[in-house]
Design a protein around this motif. Structure first.
Motif, PDB file in Angstrom:
ATOM      1  N   LYS A  56      20.841   4.857  -2.065  1.00 39.46           N
ATOM      2  CA  LYS A  56      19.643   4.252  -1.029  1.00 39.46           C
ATOM      3  C   LYS A  56      20.151   3.776   0.419  1.00 39.46           C
ATOM      4  O   LYS A  56      19.322   3.660   1.379  1.00 39.46           O
ATOM      5  N   ALA A  57      21.541   3.552   0.153  1.00 35.68           N
ATOM      6  CA  ALA A  57      22.146   3.267   1.571  1.00 35.68           C
ATOM      7  C   ALA A  57      23.703   3.330   1.218  1.00 35.68           C
ATOM      8  O   ALA A  57      24.182   3.008   0.037  1.00 35.68           O
ATOM      9  N   VAL A  58      24.264   3.577   2.314  1.00 38.02           N
ATOM     10  CA  VAL A  58      25.749   3.759   2.323  1.00 38.02           C
ATOM     11  C   VAL A  58      26.609   3.150   3.441  1.00 38.02           C
ATOM     12  O   VAL A  58      26.059   3.323   4.534  1.00 38.02           O
ATOM     13  N   VAL A  59      27.669   2.483   2.973  1.00 35.92           N
ATOM     14  CA  VAL A  59      28.494   2.107   3.923  1.00 35.92           C
ATOM     15  C   VAL A  59      29.937   2.916   3.715  1.00 35.92           C
ATOM     16  O   VAL A  59      30.429   2.661   2.581  1.00 35.92           O
ATOM     17  N   LEU A  60      30.271   3.248   4.567  1.00 34.29           N
ATOM     18  CA  LEU A  60      31.833   4.140   4.350  1.00 34.29           C
ATOM     19  C   LEU A  60      32.781   3.651   5.395  1.00 34.29           C
ATOM     20  O   LEU A  60      32.510   3.124   6.472  1.00 34.29           O
ATOM     21  N   ASN A  61      33.607   2.969   4.730  1.00 36.86           N
ATOM     22  CA  ASN A  61      34.777   1.935   5.103  1.00 36.86           C
ATOM     23  C   ASN A  61      36.099   3.093   5.654  1.00 36.86           C
ATOM     24  O   ASN A  61      36.786   3.197   4.663  1.00 36.86           O
ATOM     25  N   ASP A  62      36.121   3.220   6.824  1.00 34.29           N
ATOM     26  CA  ASP A  62      36.988   4.086   7.388  1.00 34.29           C
ATOM     27  C   ASP A  62      37.563   5.582   6.545  1.00 34.29           C
ATOM     28  O   ASP A  62      38.697   5.715   6.123  1.00 34.29           O
ATOM     29  N   ILE A  63      36.578   6.197   6.500  1.00 33.49           N
ATOM     30  CA  ILE A  63      36.356   7.395   5.729  1.00 33.49           C
ATOM     31  C   ILE A  63      35.404   8.185   6.352  1.00 33.49           C
ATOM     32  O   ILE A  63      34.478   7.690   6.427  1.00 33.49           O
ATOM     33  N   GLY A  64      35.638   9.619   6.154  1.00 37.44           N
ATOM     34  CA  GLY A  64      34.429  10.697   6.685  1.00 37.44           C
ATOM     35  C   GLY A  64      34.865  11.953   5.909  1.00 37.44           C
ATOM     36  O   GLY A  64      35.816  12.206   5.113  1.00 37.44           O
ATOM     37  N   PRO A  65      34.142  12.822   6.421  1.00 40.95           N
ATOM     38  CA  PRO A  65      34.243  14.239   5.752  1.00 40.95           C
ATOM     39  C   PRO A  65      35.551  14.745   6.099  1.00 40.95           C
ATOM     40  O   PRO A  65      36.029  15.857   5.339  1.00 40.95           O
ATOM     41  N   VAL A  66      36.147  14.379   7.068  1.00 44.17           N
ATOM     42  CA  VAL A  66      37.501  15.038   7.596  1.00 44.17           C
ATOM     43  C   VAL A  66      38.710  14.084   7.468  1.00 44.17           C
ATOM     44  O   VAL A  66      38.539  13.220   7.973  1.00 44.17           O
ATOM     45  N   LEU A  67      39.782  14.200   6.879  1.00 41.33           N
ATOM     46  CA  LEU A  67      40.803  13.515   6.575  1.00 41.33           C
ATOM     47  C   LEU A  67      42.025  13.869   7.442  1.00 41.33           C
ATOM     48  O   LEU A  67      42.571  15.130   7.326  1.00 41.33           O
ATOM     49  N   GLU A  68      42.605  13.060   8.351  1.00 40.73           N
ATOM     50  CA  GLU A  68      43.895  13.522   9.206  1.00 40.73           C
ATOM     51  C   GLU A  68      44.946  13.571   8.499  1.00 40.73           C
ATOM     52  O   GLU A  68      45.244  12.687   7.706  1.00 40.73           O
ATOM     53  N   ALA A  69      45.714  14.552   8.428  1.00 34.02           N
ATOM     54  CA  ALA A  69      46.789  14.910   7.554  1.00 34.02           C
ATOM     55  C   ALA A  69      47.882  13.825   7.879  1.00 34.02           C
ATOM     56  O   ALA A  69      48.684  13.308   6.865  1.00 34.02           O
ATOM     57  N   GLY A  70      47.984  13.488   9.153  1.00 36.67           N
ATOM     58  CA  GLY A  70      48.997  12.493   9.352  1.00 36.67           C
ATOM     59  C   GLY A  70      48.706  10.793   8.588  1.00 36.67           C
ATOM     60  O   GLY A  70      49.667  10.219   8.209  1.00 36.67           O
ATOM     61  N   GLY A  71      47.280  10.493   8.354  1.00 37.58           N
ATOM     62  CA  GLY A  71      47.082   9.454   7.703  1.00 37.58           C
ATOM     63  C   GLY A  71      47.466   9.546   6.219  1.00 37.58           C
ATOM     64  O   GLY A  71      47.746   8.700   5.540  1.00 37.58           O
ATOM     65  N   LEU A  72      47.087  10.733   5.441  1.00 37.79           N
ATOM     66  CA  LEU A  72      47.684  10.703   4.378  1.00 37.79           C
ATOM     67  C   LEU A  72      48.952  10.900   4.105  1.00 37.79           C
ATOM     68  O   LEU A  72      49.514  10.382   3.007  1.00 37.79           O
ATOM     69  N   ALA A  73      49.969  11.646   4.961  1.00 34.40           N
ATOM     70  CA  ALA A  73      51.184  11.391   4.922  1.00 34.40           C
ATOM     71  C   ALA A  73      51.680  10.100   5.101  1.00 34.40           C
ATOM     72  O   ALA A  73      52.666   9.653   4.182  1.00 34.40           O
ATOM     73  N   HIS A  74      51.096   9.268   5.953  1.00 40.52           N
ATOM     74  CA  HIS A  74      51.432   7.740   5.907  1.00 40.52           C
ATOM     75  C   HIS A  74      51.043   7.011   4.209  1.00 40.52           C
ATOM     76  O   HIS A  74      52.010   6.360   4.128  1.00 40.52           O
ATOM     77  N   ILE A  75      49.964   7.422   3.983  1.00 41.38           N
ATOM     78  CA  ILE A  75      49.706   6.761   2.575  1.00 41.38           C
ATOM     79  C   ILE A  75      50.886   7.043   1.605  1.00 41.38           C
ATOM     80  O   ILE A  75      51.374   6.342   0.745  1.00 41.38           O
ATOM     81  N   ARG A  76      51.017   8.411   1.661  1.00 38.32           N
ATOM     82  CA  ARG A  76      51.881   8.804   0.482  1.00 38.32           C
ATOM     83  C   ARG A  76      53.469   8.493   0.967  1.00 38.32           C
ATOM     84  O   ARG A  76      54.052   8.053  -0.152  1.00 38.32           O
ATOM     85  N   SER A  77      53.569   8.062   1.960  1.00 33.10           N
ATOM     86  CA  SER A  77      55.130   7.413   2.189  1.00 33.10           C
ATOM     87  C   SER A  77      55.065   6.192   1.747  1.00 33.10           C
ATOM     88  O   SER A  77      56.180   5.619   0.875  1.00 33.10           O
ATOM     89  N   TYR A  78      54.115   5.334   1.968  1.00 36.58           N
ATOM     90  CA  TYR A  78      54.601   3.779   1.356  1.00 36.58           C
ATOM     91  C   TYR A  78      54.139   3.797   0.040  1.00 36.58           C
ATOM     92  O   TYR A  78      54.168   2.934  -0.622  1.00 36.58           O
ATOM     93  N   LEU A  79      53.383   4.636  -0.727  1.00 35.23           N
ATOM     94  CA  LEU A  79      53.255   4.646  -2.067  1.00 35.23           C
ATOM     95  C   LEU A  79      54.168   5.592  -2.955  1.00 35.23           C
ATOM     96  O   LEU A  79      54.279   5.401  -4.046  1.00 35.23           O
ATOM     97  N   ASP A  80      55.109   5.950  -2.069  1.00 31.83           N
ATOM     98  CA  ASP A  80      56.231   6.798  -2.681  1.00 31.83           C
ATOM     99  C   ASP A  80      56.886   5.707  -3.744  1.00 31.83           C
ATOM    100  O   ASP A  80      57.399   4.543  -3.376  1.00 31.83           O
ATOM    101  N   PRO A  81      57.367   5.992  -4.814  1.00 29.77           N
ATOM    102  CA  PRO A  81      58.042   5.090  -5.671  1.00 29.77           C
ATOM    103  C   PRO A  81      59.358   4.617  -5.195  1.00 29.77           C
ATOM    104  O   PRO A  81      60.140   5.274  -4.852  1.00 29.77           O
ATOM    105  N   SER A  82      59.410   3.221  -5.250  1.00 27.35           N
ATOM    106  CA  SER A  82      60.564   2.581  -4.642  1.00 27.35           C
ATOM    107  C   SER A  82      60.716   1.121  -5.374  1.00 27.35           C
ATOM    108  O   SER A  82      59.759   0.729  -6.054  1.00 27.35           O
ATOM    109  N   PRO A  83      61.961   0.633  -5.148  1.00 29.71           N
ATOM    110  CA  PRO A  83      62.139  -0.732  -5.783  1.00 29.71           C
ATOM    111  C   PRO A  83      60.704  -1.698  -5.202  1.00 29.71           C
ATOM    112  O   PRO A  83      60.446  -1.724  -4.147  1.00 29.71           O
ATOM    113  N   LYS A  84      60.241  -2.274  -6.492  1.00 30.39           N
ATOM    114  CA  LYS A  84      58.913  -3.140  -5.790  1.00 30.39           C
ATOM    115  C   LYS A  84      59.629  -4.677  -5.936  1.00 30.39           C
ATOM    116  O   LYS A  84      60.089  -5.275  -6.682  1.00 30.39           O
TER     117      LYS A  84
END
Length: 296
Positions: free
Chosen positions: A130-158
């Motif tokens: 009945k209502a929608v709030v989209l927080n920093d997301i849309g129908p098109v994802l930028e590959a650079g943004g996904l690459a950044h997410i993947r890089s900082y989620l890459d397994p490493s010492p925590k």
């Protein structure tokens, strides 16, 4: 019964039987449209704690708020089959949770992956939105943004302590989030991690990261314009971090051309994804929901 922190825990069964969890704020607020909060890829219901408090207790129109933990995150069970960590399965899980709660329609707030799930729900069950709030997301994802997410989620010492974890988050995200204060970074760390005898640990199934490993970011990613256009008659607020790498200005402008009544907020000093509890965002979101429920 609500805890001292203002919410109650709700557990339910996914369509395949997996035990899933959600937080419920303002459980007795039944006079107005409820709000469903959907977090990002590795995030959980705690991301919405402050916003949910505002919407359920401090806003002019108090609402019931349901914040979900997807399978493999937070207090939801981990899935032995990593293939089930996908937006279609997670959308079905959300519908199962709403059915268990007796909620047929609601306002939906989706951060990052949560917004992608909203796109899927728009195709599966448009009458529920009945209502929608989209927080920093849309129908098109930028590959650079996904690459950044993947890089900082890459397994490493925590990091094991709060100070180490805050330092680690600032080293990765500080350039995109100059507006955040110390308390914001600490809140982010506590939302993302859980305490264990070994120290702080990310509160999600490590196998979830396997779903990113196979992405070929050299090729264009599938766009979700048909699903977005299913929201054409739904009141929509799109929030973008001014430094976002995932949602481009061009995509936001195209969204406005295809959804003529869409409202937008650009959050200065924040990237992907803006903290919805900061600045005037809680009151702006509450006001949007009030207008959506009682349009002129």
């Amino acid at each position: 019964m609500a805890s001292d922190e203002g919410f109650s825990d709700f557990f339910y069964a996914a369509p395949d039987g997996l035990k899933l969890h959600a937080r419920i704020y303002g459980e007795t607020n039944s006079d107005h449209l409820p709000v469903v909060c959907l977090p990002g890829l590795t995030r959980n219901a705690r991301d919405f704690h402050e916003l949910a408090h505002h919407l359920s207790a401090r806003a002019v129109v108090p609402r019931k708020v349901v914040a979900f933990d997807y399978r493999g995150r937070g207090q939801s069970a981990y899935d032995p089959d990593v293939a089930n960590y996908n937006v279609s399965v997670e959308a079905s899980d959300i519908l199962a949770g709403l059915a268990a709660l007796g909620i047929e329609e609601a306002a939906f707030i989706g951060t990052s992956r949560g917004g992608l799930i909203i796109h899927v729900l728009a195709a599966m069950r448009p009458e529920a939105l009945k209502a929608v709030v989209l927080n920093d997301i849309g129908p098109v994802l930028e590959a650079g943004g996904l690459a950044h997410i993947r890089s900082y989620l890459d397994p490493s010492p925590k990091p094991k302590t709060l100070a180490e974890a805050v330092s680690a988050q600032r080293s990765v995200h500080g350039g995109d989030f100059p507006a955040l204060a110390d308390a914001d970074w600490e809140r982010m760390v506590w939302a993302l991690n859980r305490e264990t005898p070994q120290g702080l640990m990310p509160d999600f199934d490590p196998k979830l990261l396997e779903t990113l490993a196979g992405l070929d970011l050299t090729q264009p990613l599938p766009a979700l314009w048909p699903q977005f256009e299913a929201l054409a008659a739904t009141p929509l607020l799109a929030i973008r971090g001014a430094s976002s790498r995932l949602l481009s200005v061009e995509t936001l402008e195209e969204m406005g051309k295809r959804h003529l009544t869409m409202k937008t907020i650009t959050v200065e000093g924040q990237g992907h994804a803006p903290f919805l509890e900061t600045g005037n965002l809680p009151s702006a979101i509450a006001a949007f929901l009030d207008r959506a429920e009682t349009p002129n």
